[in-house]
Structures are given as structure tokens and as C-alpha cells.
Design a protein around this motif. Structure first.
Motif, PDB file in Angstrom:
ATOM      1  N   GLY A   1       0.832  -1.197   0.000  1.00 33.21           N
ATOM      2  CA  GLY A   1       0.000   0.000   0.000  1.00 33.21           C
ATOM      3  C   GLY A   1       0.865   1.244   0.000  1.00 33.21           C
ATOM      4  O   GLY A   1       2.008   1.241   0.431  1.00 33.21           O
ATOM      5  N   ASP A   2       0.308   2.313  -0.508  1.00 38.65           N
ATOM      6  CA  ASP A   2       1.016   3.587  -0.533  1.00 38.65           C
ATOM      7  C   ASP A   2       2.372   3.499  -1.217  1.00 38.65           C
ATOM      8  O   ASP A   2       3.363   4.057  -0.748  1.00 38.65           O
ATOM      9  CB  ASP A   2       1.205   4.122   0.891  1.00 38.65           C
ATOM     10  N   GLY A   3       2.389   2.791  -2.333  1.00 40.11           N
ATOM     11  CA  GLY A   3       3.593   2.801  -3.157  1.00 40.11           C
ATOM     12  C   GLY A   3       4.763   2.001  -2.624  1.00 40.11           C
ATOM     13  O   GLY A   3       5.875   2.156  -3.111  1.00 40.11           O
ATOM     14  N   LYS A   4       4.545   1.136  -1.649  1.00 38.97           N
ATOM     15  CA  LYS A   4       5.703   0.418  -1.096  1.00 38.97           C
ATOM     16  C   LYS A   4       5.774  -1.021  -1.588  1.00 38.97           C
ATOM     17  O   LYS A   4       4.804  -1.760  -1.550  1.00 38.97           O
ATOM     18  CB  LYS A   4       5.587   0.403   0.436  1.00 38.97           C
TER      19      LYS A   4
ATOM     20  N   ASN B   1     -15.258  -0.273  -5.669  1.00 38.27           N
ATOM     21  CA  ASN B   1     -14.344  -1.011  -4.828  1.00 38.27           C
ATOM     22  C   ASN B   1     -14.971  -2.339  -4.481  1.00 38.27           C
ATOM     23  O   ASN B   1     -16.126  -2.588  -4.793  1.00 38.27           O
ATOM     24  CB  ASN B   1     -14.041  -0.215  -3.558  1.00 38.27           C
ATOM     25  N   ASN B   2     -14.204  -3.175  -3.839  1.00 38.55           N
ATOM     26  CA  ASN B   2     -14.778  -4.432  -3.387  1.00 38.55           C
ATOM     27  C   ASN B   2     -15.177  -4.291  -1.929  1.00 38.55           C
ATOM     28  O   ASN B   2     -14.630  -3.475  -1.186  1.00 38.55           O
ATOM     29  CB  ASN B   2     -13.761  -5.563  -3.523  1.00 38.55           C
ATOM     30  N   GLN B   3     -16.155  -5.068  -1.550  1.00 41.84           N
ATOM     31  CA  GLN B   3     -16.515  -5.116  -0.139  1.00 41.84           C
ATOM     32  C   GLN B   3     -16.210  -6.500   0.400  1.00 41.84           C
ATOM     33  O   GLN B   3     -16.370  -7.505  -0.293  1.00 41.84           O
ATOM     34  CB  GLN B   3     -18.013  -4.844   0.057  1.00 41.84           C
ATOM     35  N   VAL B   4     -15.746  -6.525   1.633  1.00 39.49           N
ATOM     36  CA  VAL B   4     -15.517  -7.803   2.297  1.00 39.49           C
ATOM     37  C   VAL B   4     -16.491  -7.889   3.456  1.00 39.49           C
ATOM     38  O   VAL B   4     -16.575  -6.980   4.270  1.00 39.49           O
ATOM     39  CB  VAL B   4     -14.087  -7.905   2.866  1.00 39.49           C
TER      40      VAL B   4
ATOM     41  N   ILE C   1      -6.309  -3.365   3.529  1.00 40.75           N
ATOM     42  CA  ILE C   1      -6.077  -4.330   2.459  1.00 40.75           C
ATOM     43  C   ILE C   1      -6.532  -3.666   1.179  1.00 40.75           C
ATOM     44  O   ILE C   1      -7.470  -2.892   1.190  1.00 40.75           O
ATOM     45  CB  ILE C   1      -6.860  -5.624   2.745  1.00 40.75           C
ATOM     46  N   ASN C   2      -5.814  -3.884   0.099  1.00 43.08           N
ATOM     47  CA  ASN C   2      -6.303  -3.326  -1.154  1.00 43.08           C
ATOM     48  C   ASN C   2      -6.157  -4.352  -2.266  1.00 43.08           C
ATOM     49  O   ASN C   2      -5.620  -5.434  -2.054  1.00 43.08           O
ATOM     50  CB  ASN C   2      -5.564  -2.035  -1.497  1.00 43.08           C
TER      51      ASN C   2
ATOM     52  N   ILE D   1     -19.092  -5.141   7.263  1.00 42.82           N
ATOM     53  CA  ILE D   1     -18.700  -4.939   5.871  1.00 42.82           C
ATOM     54  C   ILE D   1     -17.539  -3.948   5.833  1.00 42.82           C
ATOM     55  O   ILE D   1     -17.638  -2.855   6.376  1.00 42.82           O
ATOM     56  CB  ILE D   1     -19.869  -4.360   5.055  1.00 42.82           C
ATOM     57  N   SER D   2     -16.450  -4.363   5.227  1.00 40.90           N
ATOM     58  CA  SER D   2     -15.294  -3.471   5.090  1.00 40.90           C
ATOM     59  C   SER D   2     -15.076  -3.142   3.631  1.00 40.90           C
ATOM     60  O   SER D   2     -15.288  -3.984   2.764  1.00 40.90           O
ATOM     61  CB  SER D   2     -14.026  -4.150   5.610  1.00 40.90           C
ATOM     62  N   ASN D   3     -14.611  -1.930   3.407  1.00 40.98           N
ATOM     63  CA  ASN D   3     -14.355  -1.516   2.042  1.00 40.98           C
ATOM     64  C   ASN D   3     -12.946  -1.935   1.641  1.00 40.98           C
ATOM     65  O   ASN D   3     -12.014  -1.809   2.431  1.00 40.98           O
ATOM     66  CB  ASN D   3     -14.483   0.002   1.949  1.00 40.98           C
ATOM     67  N   MET D   4     -12.781  -2.412   0.438  1.00 32.08           N
ATOM     68  CA  MET D   4     -11.473  -2.809  -0.033  1.00 32.08           C
ATOM     69  C   MET D   4     -11.200  -2.136  -1.369  1.00 32.08           C
ATOM     70  O   MET D   4     -11.825  -2.480  -2.364  1.00 32.08           O
ATOM     71  CB  MET D   4     -11.420  -4.320  -0.196  1.00 32.08           C
TER      72      MET D   4
END
Lengths: 322, 536, 294
Positions: free
Chosen positions: B83-86, B506-509, B520-521, B274-277
Motif C-alpha cells: 500500500g502507498d507505493g511500497k 471497490n470491493n466489499q468484504v 487491504i487493497n 462490511i469493510s471496504n477494499m
């Protein structure tokens, strides 16, 4: 027409299997191949594409060969027992079909048995009480059962018995432990059987009504033969003939309903496989499935004709001639 | 412990019961964990609900982002994106780029596959050749078209590219570059990844059972080199029917599922967390700028005005997706450019919010002021594409543009795009970037040399200024410069209205209540998403 | 001596004609069925204009609403009024099966009677063709063909019409064969009446009851088959109000607005049951009990 004539007759029918399946698979093959954008477009949809990738995939699955080469290659393999490999799932077609066949057979046989075991007595019941409440009730249920599409029945049954009442599991086939398996299969089998059951009831009732007045029955009654014996010996045997006649249609109806029932109950059978492979234009799988289905239907019809000859020795070869 | 297939309901459970149980479990686990700070508590089983069986578990024969979540539990990558370019080392303990076209990865020593064999540089080379050698016919090979050669000396694997490439550095994290065991794959190539020959990997889990249309059982890989995840075993239960999956979640038969259907969102929210991914999925329409009447910019603007993007986002996705204004989701620039730059970059993109009056006025300026008729191909089997096209049909009819919807099976529908014939008209597109780089989508949909057979540029946008910028961005190795170029490209392209952007999804988990999913992305879920799940 | 009216076989003096069917004692259930079918036919023809609410107007901000004053059966996945769509769906539910049953009727009348009466090569050929078609489960083949051909309402109708014909031909042929052996046909032949006249002016009218009953059964089966295909996504253009498609589309909102699926399901069952009741009644009363099994 016994002995050799019989053997020749059925032998000839079995031989008919060859041209029939050949024609059917050829027709389906042509259809699938002529659809633009076969399986390659299916797997690449929504992804980065370039000519190299497209061509590599087409070469891998021999999709660029001339049609007749592809078909003959498939045919040659079939004669050796190799039905090819699914393009979408890389599984051998025969493996995919063989692992799913038992479930569909189970479902169909169960449905057939249920339809016969409940349908015939119901039909007799209705016939013997013709015009009265019981008859009307049975006929009413029969009409409802044969008019409701399979998928509606399956949905309603799933919702009521699995969700609302919680008596049965929601999905899957359970473990190999027989009682567990049976429990999982109850709802799908019942959903599948209701339509054919209604049909069997109608036929049985109709043919029972037809012969219940016949002279020789009256004569037997006059002679003092017991009612039960009359029913079992005379009525039943004659009444079964139309049921057997229609059994071919029954089997086809069951096979068709299987597609919907398997989809709704999430069962890994041939029906679901057919739908998914057709949607994905998976040519080898479609070919294999159509082949197996055609053989199944022809053999089933043959078996029923044989049964018919056994039950009613008076009759000639062709059911369709009657 | 539930065994797969034994998932029967044993009576109705209320949500409160499940909540109480999981809270109690969470408390117990926390208590245990806090008493023993050195041991991580393990959970015996995680059951996940899938909506369909993965076609295969072998990436070259199954280019599916959702299925890569499963594959990522079995296979390893050289590097991992957090994440964030790493970029973080995984099977490669380090890497560097001596020059623009050379990348060297040092393979970790001591890593083993689940069958006990060591992970060797030969396996890494083979895994890349799976993509570059046309004889394997791999579905991801387009992404690896820039690879010139790959060699190894000792534990160092050197990849040489044909030209400098900003996308390459992310590809070792992609599912197209999972590390497979050469011996195992070559022995079973034709059926690799099927239930008969499940894949072997060096990841945290290994395949114990793979039954089509039923379940996939994963058990711990005893030879895994990394940190053990908390679940001893993961079972993926295949439940095709949406309603049945919801019921399974409610009754505790499964503890997680992806993408609850928007129509049943309220029920899912009651049954699970429900979490956003982030997934940066783009949905929209391409307009063929060489096909009358779409070659008229007034027509394109009018159609953009006549598309109710906000309504679609609200109604069809239950507000979970945003109305998009460009190909790339602004979040793709996160960590690379300051937020203010991104915001102003997007503010300068030409957009035409839903307004029928303006649409009619714009159309009046065109060659077809009274509207026109045409046919739109809609891919079958996609509820979202179907819903979007029905909404468009309704709203465009109000300005006199009558759309006939032609549902086609996925293959033939996409083949029309691949064939790149003269009258592409309007095409319904859904895509997502394969790497955390905004350039990829711009390259695929806006670059002139992609407006050919088997290419994705269905708008036929051929602008030399944009092409130059895209080429620069593709070969630019400095991420900030590349991102700045990307913003510029989007702004320029939007002036010509080659596309009508509709959604960023986006996806939802959905996860058992009481559990949480860490950050998580979409680019990290192809690598051990299980590690992001916290049961306490 | 020209014989202009159909010669009836020497049976009881039971006569039948369309008007008499209605006057005779029609059981209550069949009466209701007839009313239902009539209403649905009317709706199919003019339903859209009778009901003020549009079946296609979307409201993206009112998805899956429960039944209320504004929407009697609630709204569907795109905010459209379910009641209006059920009414509008009557058209596709009636037209398709009507075409399939009618084509079955026409083809089987020609081929079935022809094969039975002319016998010999014509009969053999017809039987062979029909036998081959019997080898295939109709709906499954329809699924394969319609799916590969791209789906669509009219393609489904075409495929189902072709596959349906073989059953009708058998039945008509069987019925015509029975007629052929009766003495009045022999009499007609002796009188020198031309063959086509015997076939279509004498045999055909005498088996018309079976034809009508068969028509009704075909209709019901076609309705079920078409909605089944639509359920699998092989039906009409998306957005077209069609009961089978509605059932499948609204499964997603089964827990939010169950009427979205239940209403079209009930409509399908209602129409199918009604037509079946009518067909069965005609069959039972006029076609001889139990002999010509479908």
C-alpha cells in the motif's frame, strides 16, 4: 415376435445410436464454432489484450485449424475414449462429466421413483373415487404440480423448508455418509419430482378410468373375484401400459428440470455444467455433454421400449406406431 | 470443528447469539493472547463463502483477480505490495535496478515448496517464461510483453526489458508472476491447477482438497518460510446462490464472503461487518470517435450529460461506488502525489454532470439534433452492466437517442471489441489496473497504437500529443513524474470526451461480526489476504 | 354427388361446436380458468395502455421498495413498478406460447394427417425424423442453441417451435390413424372423394377436439419453457417486462421486496394452470378418455 426378431430389432435400434449422436454432436459443434469470439474472448474479456496473446491462446487450443480438422480430431479422440479437455477449467471432459454424472443420475432416479411410487397410487385413488372430493383434490394438485415451472417450485421449496422451517440444509450434497447425503438430497429430489408426479397421476387416473368399465372387469366382478384382486391383477397391469408409454417423456422432463433444480440448490451435477459451459463457449465440454446426453436419452428410450414389450406381449415393436 | 461438506444448519440462530459467541471468543482470545505475549493465538478454521468455483488455481489458465485471493494463499511472489507505493521483499530478499532496463532480484535462501523441494532460481525463471513463451498460451502474457530476457547467476535473477518501463517494477507482485515449481508444472502442464493436480507453492497454505462446485480446503504449509497466519485451515465453500450465501453468513456457516450484492446490503450489514477494499475498478462507456454520429463532439458531450452517473452509483451499487470522472480512481495517486495536487488535477478534468436540458441543448448543436437510433451490445451474465445499460436506455431516450439493447454472451461480445471493426459505436467496459500505477489504463484505452485489432482502445482516440505523453509516462521511472504526466493525460483526453466514465467501484468484504479486516487493497489481496483478518 | 359437409362416424348423436361448449355444463374451475385466460389475453393486447403507471420508468433512488400506495407491489432492482411490469409482461407471456402452439398445430395437422393417411414412404420419413428429434431433450437443446445463438425472445420461440412439433405430429398421426380405420373413410374413398378432401375436410374436423386439447397443453408447456429460458438469462432484451426474466432479476431482492419475484411467479403459475385446466377438460370430455396420452 420373440427371439431372433427381438434381438435384431433392438440391435438395430442400438446401431441407430451411432448416426444420431454423430449428427447431434456435429450440429452442436458447428454452432459453437461458428459463434464469433469463442472461448478466447471469454477468458480475455476485461483484461489487457494484444495480438500475441490472442494468437498464442488460439494456437494452444487449436482454434485456428479448419473446422473439419477440429471435428475429426475430436471424433478420433472420442473413439479412443478421450473426450478432450475443457478449455475453461483444463479438466479432462470425461473426468468432469464422470464426477458429476452420479449426482444427476441419483437426482433423476430419485425423482422418477418418487413420481411413480406416489403418482400411481394417487392416480388409482382418484380414478376409483371419480367425481368425488378426493378425485377433485388429487386432480387439482396434479394440475398445479404440472403447471408450475421447476424453478419456481424449487425456489419456493428451498425458501419454505430450508430457510423458514429449517428442516433441511441450504446447499450442497453433504458428506459421503449416506444418511447425511440423503438429507441433503431430499429437497432437490422432491422439487424435481413434483412435475412428473403430477403427470403420472393424470395418466394413471385417465387410463384407469378408461378400463374400469370394460366388460371383462365387469365379468370378473360378476364371477365374484375380490375387488383387491381385480385391482391388482387386471386394472393395474393394463393401467401401467400408458405410464410406460409416457415414461420416455417423463425421463426427458426430469432431465430438463434437473438444470434448474441443480442451479437453485447449488448441486454439482451435469445440468449446471451444461449451462456454464454453454455460456463460456467451452467447445470440448459442450461436445462431451451433448454426446453423453444423447446417449442417455437414446438408451433410456430403448430400455423403455424393451420394458413395454415385456409388459404387453400383444404389441408390436414401435410404441410410436400406436 | 466443522468438516467441509458437513455444513448443515442445526437450528435457527439469532444474530445476537452469533454476536455473543464471537464476542465471547474474541474476549477469550484476547485474554489468552494477553497472558502469553510471545505466542499468537491460532484459530482452527476459517470458512469463506465463494460465489463460483475458480476455473483453475493456476494463474496462466485463470486470469481472475477474485480467484487470485485463493491462489495467493498457496503461491508466493518475489515482492509484495503493502500500500502507498511500497514494495516489500517476499521470496526475493532484496532487489535493485542497476539501470533503466535491468532489474536484479536476490532470491531468499531456505525457502521451500510445500512438497519439501527448495525454491530455486530455475523455478523463478520458469515462472516468468510461463508468461513470455507463447507456447504456454498464458492469459496474462500481455502484461509481460516488455521482457527481453531473464537469467540467473547464483541466487540473483536478472530481468532485462526491451525498453524502460514504469509498470514492470510492480509486476513481480502480480498474480502473473507467482513462483511455481518447474518440475511439478512441466510434469502436469495440461491439467495443472485442476482438482486432479492442485498447484504446489511456497506460500503459507497448501491445497488439501479441491472439489469442483463444492469446496477447496487449504491446510498450513509446514515448510512456509514466513510468519504463520492465525488460521490453521481455510475452507472455501462454494455457494452460487446469493441468498443462500447470505443465509449461510447469518447462520455462521461461513465467516466471510466477498462483495455482498448491493440489493441485499441491508441484510448483509445486519449479519456481518462490511469493510471496504479499494479495487479501483472502472466502469464506463467508450465512444468510437471515428464512427458517425459519435464522431461529433457535441453528440459525445450530450450523451455524457444524459447519463445519470450519480443515480447509477446510488441506485445500482447502494452508494458503495462513486460516480467517476476519469479512468483512474484518484486513490491510485495516494502516496505518490500530495492530495492537493491530485484534487486540483481532477478538478481540471472536463465533466458533464447529469442534466437533460443541457444534454438537449448540446445535441441541438450537433449534426443529429433530433436524436438517432443505435444498438448497444451488453455482456450477458453481468447484472451491473445490464443495470447500467438499462439506465442509459431510459435517460438517453429523453433526448431522442433510442438504444436497442443487444445481450450477447461474454465471448462474442468481447470479440467485437477485439475485432476492432469500423463501427464500434458505444462499448460497455469494466476494467481495473493490474498494478498500482495510473498509467496502465491510460495506455490501454487512450494510446493510439492500441486502437488496432486485439487492442483495447475502442474510442479510437489517436492524438499525437496524448500519445507522446503516454509514452513518456510508460518509460518514466520516477513515480512522481509519471503520476504528474498521468494527471495531465487525463485532463487532456477529457477535452475530447472519448469515454463516458460512470463508476469507480471497490470491493466489499463481509466478515463475521466481532472480527476486523486490516488495511487491504486490490493489489495486496493476491497475496495472503488472510493475514489482514483479525479475530480480536 | 358432391359431399360438402364432413361425414361424421357412426357414433352417438353427440354433436359439438364452439358455442355448445360454453352452454354445456362447464365445471366451475374451468369457468374460472377461461375468465383468467381471457383477462390475460386482453391485458396482453392492451394492458400497457390501461394502466397509468409506466412499466419502464426507473427510479434509481427507490430501489426494491416495499408495496405501498404509489407502488402496489413495490419496486424492483431499478426502481420500476412491479405491478405495471406484471401487467406489461402478459404480452410476452401470451404471444410466445401462442406462436409455438399455433405452429405446432399447423405443422402437425399437415404432417400428422398426411403421414397417417398417405402411409408408405411419407409415413416412414415422418416417423424417422420424429424419432430422431425424440432422442433429444428439447429444452436442453434449446438452452444450448439459444445460448450459442446469442439469446433473445424470438430465437427462443423459433427453437422451441421446431422442437415442439414432433410431439404434436405423433399425437395427430395417432388420432388420424384411428380415424382411418373407421368405415366412413372407406365409404368416402369408394365414393371417389379426392384424398386431400378426405384428409382435411373429413378426418381433420373429426379429430379437432384432440387438436384443441393439444394446443392448450402446448401453450402451457411453452409458457413454462420460455420462462425457464428467460430465468437462465436467455430471454428478451433486458428491461423488457417478461415474467421469467423478472423472476430471475428480482431474486437478488428476495429478502427486500419478495413480491418482485413472487408476483411474476404467481402470474406464470396462474396462466399455466388455467390453460392446463381448459386443455384437460376438453380432452376428458371430447377426445375419448385415456387413449391419446400426451
Amino acid at each position: 415376435m420373440r427371439g431372433r426378431a427381438l434381438v435384431f430389432y433392438f440391435g438395430r435400434r442400438l446401431l441407430m445410436l451411432v448416426p444420431v449422436t454423430f449428427l447431434v454432436t456435429l450440429a452442436v459443434f458447428l454452432l459453437a464454432s461458428l459463434v464469433p469470439g469463442g472461448v478466447v474472448a471469454v477468458v480475455l474479456a476485461g483484461h489487457p489484450t494484444d495480438t500475441a496473446t490472442v494468437e498464442a491462446l488460439q494456437a494452444k487450443y487449436h482454434l485456428n485449424d479448419p473446422l473439419y480438422v477440429q471435428y475429426l480430431a475430436w471424433l478420433g479422440n472420442v473413439i479412443h475414449g478421450d473426450l478432450g479437455r475443457s478449455i475453461l477449467t483444463s479438466q479432462p471432459v470425461s473426468y468432469a462429466i464422470m464426477t458429476r454424472l452420479p449426482l444427476t443420475v441419483e437426482l433423476n432416479l430419485g425423482g422418477l421413483l418418487l413420481a411413480l411410487i406416489i403418482g400411481i397410487p394417487l392416480g388409482i385413488l382418484a380414478a376409483t373415487r371419480q367425481g368425488r372430493a378426493r378425485d377433485r383434490g388429487v386432480v387439482g394438485i396434479a394440475v398445479l404440480g404440472s403447471s408450475t415451472p421447476h424453478f419456481i417450485l424449487a425456489l419456493v421449496i428451498l425458501y419454505v423448508f430450508a430457510e423458514l422451517l429449517g428442516w433441511f440444509p441450504l446447499f450442497g450434497v453433504g458428506t459421503d455418509y449416506p444418511p447425511d447425503r440423503l438429507w441433503h438430497m431430499v429437497l432437490p429430489t422432491v422439487s424435481l419430482a413434483i412435475g412428473p408426479l403430477a403427470f403420472v397421476t393424470k395418466i394413471t387416473r385417465a387410463s384407469m378410468l378408461d378400463i374400469i368399465d370394460r366388460d371383462h372387469i365387469a365379468f370378473a366382478r360378476a364371477r365374484g373375484v375380490s375387488e383387491l384382486r381385480i385391482m391388482l391383477v387386471y386394472l393395474l397391469r393394463n393401467a401401467l401400459i400408458p405410464v410406460v408409454t409416457a415414461a420416455g417423456l417423463l425421463l426427458i422432463g426430469l432431465l430438463t428440470g434437473t438444470v434448474f433444480v441443480e442451479t437453485i440448490f447449488g448441486l454439482p451435477g451435469l445440468g449446471g455444467l451444461l449451462v456454464s459451459s454453454v455460456k463460456g463457449n467451452d467447445i470440448p465440454m459442450i461436445q462431451g455433454l451433448v454426446l453423453v446426453l444423447a446417449i442417455w436419452v437414446v438408451l433410456a428410450n430403448l430400455f423403455i421400449d424393451a420394458l413395454y414389450v415385456v409388459i404387453d406381449p400383444r404389441v408390436g415393436f414401435e410404441r410410436s406406431a400406436s | 470443528m466443522l468438516r467441509p461438506g458437513q455444513l448443515r444448519r442445526s437450528g435457527r440462530r439469532s444474530i445476537w447469539w452469533v454476536l455473543a459467541c464471537s464476542t465471547a471468543a474474541a474476549i477469550a482470545l484476547t485474554a489468552c493472547a494477553s497472558n502469553q505475549p510471545t505466542t499468537t493465538a491460532t484459530v482452527a478454521l476459517l470458512t469463506w463463502g465463494l460465489s463460483s468455483t475458480p476455473a483453475t488455481l493456476f494463474a496462466p489458465t485463470n486470469f481472475s483477480a477474485p480467484d487470485s485471493a485463493i491462489m495467493g494463499l498457496i503461491q508466493d511472489n518475489l515482492l509484495v505490495y503493502t500500500g502507498d507505493g511500497k514494495l516489500v521483499p517476499s521470496l526475493a530478499q532484496s532487489w535493485n535496478a542497476p539501470d533503466d532496463t535491468t532489474y536484479v532480484y536476490t532470491l531468499r535462501s531456505g525457502a521451500k515448496f510445500s512438497d519439501g523441494n527448495a525454491v530455486t532460481p530455475a523455478d523463478v525463471i520458469f515462472s516468468l517464461q510461463l508468461q513470455t513463451d507463447p507456447k504456454y498460451g498464458s492469459q496474462e502474457s500481455t502484461l509481460f510483453g516488455n521482457v527481453n530476457s531473464v537469467t540467473a547467476s547464483g541466487n540473483n535473477i536478472t530481468v532485462k526489458l526491451k525498453q524502460p518501463d514504469t509498470l514492470w517494477k510492480w509486476l513481480p507482485t502480480h498474480m502473473g508472476f507467482y513462483i511455481y515449481e518447474q518440475k511439478d508444472v512441466t510434469a502436469n502442464l495440461a491439467s495443472y491447477g485442476t482438482p486432479q493436480h492442485p498447484p504446489i507453492g511456497s506460500g503459507p497454505y497448501m491445497v488439501k482438497e479441491f472439489v469442483s462446485d463444492s469446496h477447496i480446503t487449504l491446510a498450513r504449509n509446514p515448510n512456509y518460510w514466513g510468519t504463520k497466519p492465525i488460521f490453521d485451515s481455510v475452507v472455501f465453500q462454494i455457494i452460487p446462490d446469493d441468498n443462500t450465501r447470505l443465509l449461510a453468513m447469518q447462520h455462521g456457516d461461513i465467516q466471510g464472503a466477498w462483495n455482498p450484492p448491493p440489493a441485499a446490503f441491508d441484510q448483509w450489514t445486519a449479519a456481518a461487518t462490511i469493510s471496504n477494499m479499494p479495487a479501483y475498478i472502472w466502469r464506463g462507456l467508450t465512444l468510437d470517435m471515428q464512427d458517425p454520429p459519435f464522431d461529433d463532439i457535441h453528440v459525445r458531450r450530450a450523451l455524457y450529460y444524459a447519463t445519470d452517473r450519480a443515480g447509477i452509483a446510488q441506485g445500482i451499487t447502494a452508494g458503495k461506488a462513486k460516480a467517476s470522472t476519469a479512468l483512474d480512481d484518484p486513490a491510485l495517486f495516494g502516496g505518490i502525489l500530495p492530495d492537493a495536487t491530485v484534487t486540483s488535477g481532477y478538478a481540471s478534468i472536463a465533466t458533464f454532470p447529469f442534466d437533460i436540458t443541457k444534454a438537449k441543448a448540446e445535441l441541438a448543436l450537433s449534426k443529429v439534433p433530433n436524436g438517432f437510433n443505435f444498438t448497444l451490445n451488453v455482456p450477458a451474465g453481468s447484472a451491473r452492466a445490464s443495470a447500467i445499460s438499462q439506465s442509459i436506455k431510459q435517460t438517453w431516450a429523453q433526448i431522442g437517442v433510442n438504444v436497442t439493447l443487444n445481450v450477447m454472451p461474454g465471448g462474442p461480445r468481447f470479440q467485437v471489441i477485439l475485432d476492432h471493426g469500423p463501427h464500434l459505436g458505444v462499448q460497455v467496459i469494466g476494467n481495473l489496473p493490474d498494478v498500482p500505477d495510473a498509467t496502465e489504463l491510460l495506455w490501454l484505452y487512450f494510446k493510439g497504437d492500441q486502437a488496432v485489432k486485439n487492442g483495447n482502445n475502442s474510442s479510437n482516440l489517436k492524438d499525437s500529443q496524448i500519445d507522446t505523453l503516454i509514452q513518456q509516462a510508460l518509460t518514466e521511472t520516477n513515480p512522481t513524474k509519471a503520476a504528474t504526466l498521468d494527471l495531465q493525460i487525463q485532463q487532456l483526453a477529457s477535452q475530447q470526451v472519448p469515454i463516458i466514465p460512470i463508476l469507480w467501484e471497490n470491493n466489499q468484504v463481509a466478515i463475521k461480526k466481532g472480527w476486523t479486516v486490516g488495511p487491504i487493497n486490490a493489489f495486496s489481496w493476491s497475496h495472503s489476504f488472510v493475514e489482514a483478518i483479525h479475530t480480536s | 354427388m358432391a359431399v360438402t359437409s364432413a361425414i361424421r362416424p357412426a357414433q352417438t348423436d353427440r354433436r359439438f361446436g364452439l358455442t355448445l361448449w360454453l352452454i354445456r355444463s362447464v365445471p366451475a374451475s374451468v369457468g374460472i380458468a377461461l375468465i383468467v385466460v381471457t383477462i390475460l389475453m386482453v391485458l396482453a393486447a392492451v394492458g400497457e395502455w390501461l394502466w397509468p403507471v409506466s412499466p419502464n420508468a426507473q427510479n434509481l433512488y427507490l430501489i426494491a421498495a416495499k408495496p405501498g400506495a404509489a407502488h402496489w407491489l413495490g419496486t424492483d432492482t431499478l426502481g420500476r413498478d412491479v405491478f405495471a411490469r406484471v401487467i406489461a409482461g402478459a404480452r410476452s407471456a401470451v404471444v410466445g406460447p401462442l406462436i409455438i402452439a399455433a405452429s405446432g398445430l399447423v405443422v402437425s395437422s399437415l404432417l400428422g394427417v398426411g403421414a397417417a393417411y398417405l402411409g408408405g414412404a411419407v409415413d416412414n420419413l415422418t416417423l424417422r425424423v420424429v424419432d430422431i428429434m425424440l432422442a433429444l431433450p428439447g429444452l436442453l437443446i434449446a438452452i444450448v442453441i439459444v445460448s450459442l445463438g446469442g439469446g433473445g425472445y424470438w430465437m427462443a420461440i423459433l427453437v422451441l417451435s421446431i422442437l415442439n412439433v414432433q410431439g404434436d405430429i405423433r399425437i395427430v398421426r395417432g388420432a388420424a390413424l384411428d380415424q382411418k380405420s373407421l368405415p366412413y373413410i372407406e365409404a368416402a374413398r369408394i365414393l371417389g372423394i379426392p384424398r386431400w378432401r378426405i384428409m382435411f375436410m373429413h378426418i381433420l374436423p373429426n379429430i379437432s377436439a384432440i387438436l384443441v386439447a393439444d394446443f392448450a397443453l402446448d401453450f402451457a408447456l411453452a409458457l413454462v419453457a420460455l420462462s425457464g429460458l428467460a430465468f437462465l438469462g436467455l430471454g428478451a432484451q433486458p428491461g423488457t417486462p417478461e415474467w421469467g426474466t423478472m423472476l430471475s432479476d428480482n431474486e437478488a431482492i428476495l429478502f427486500t421486496n419478495p413480491l418482485g419475484s413472487l408476483a411474476p411467479a404467481a402470474a406464470i403459475v396462474l396462466l399455466a394452470v388455467s390453460v392446463n385446466l381448459i386443455g384437460d377438460w376438453i380432452f376428458d370430455r371430447y377426445a375419448g378418455r385415456g387413449r391419446f396420452i400426451r
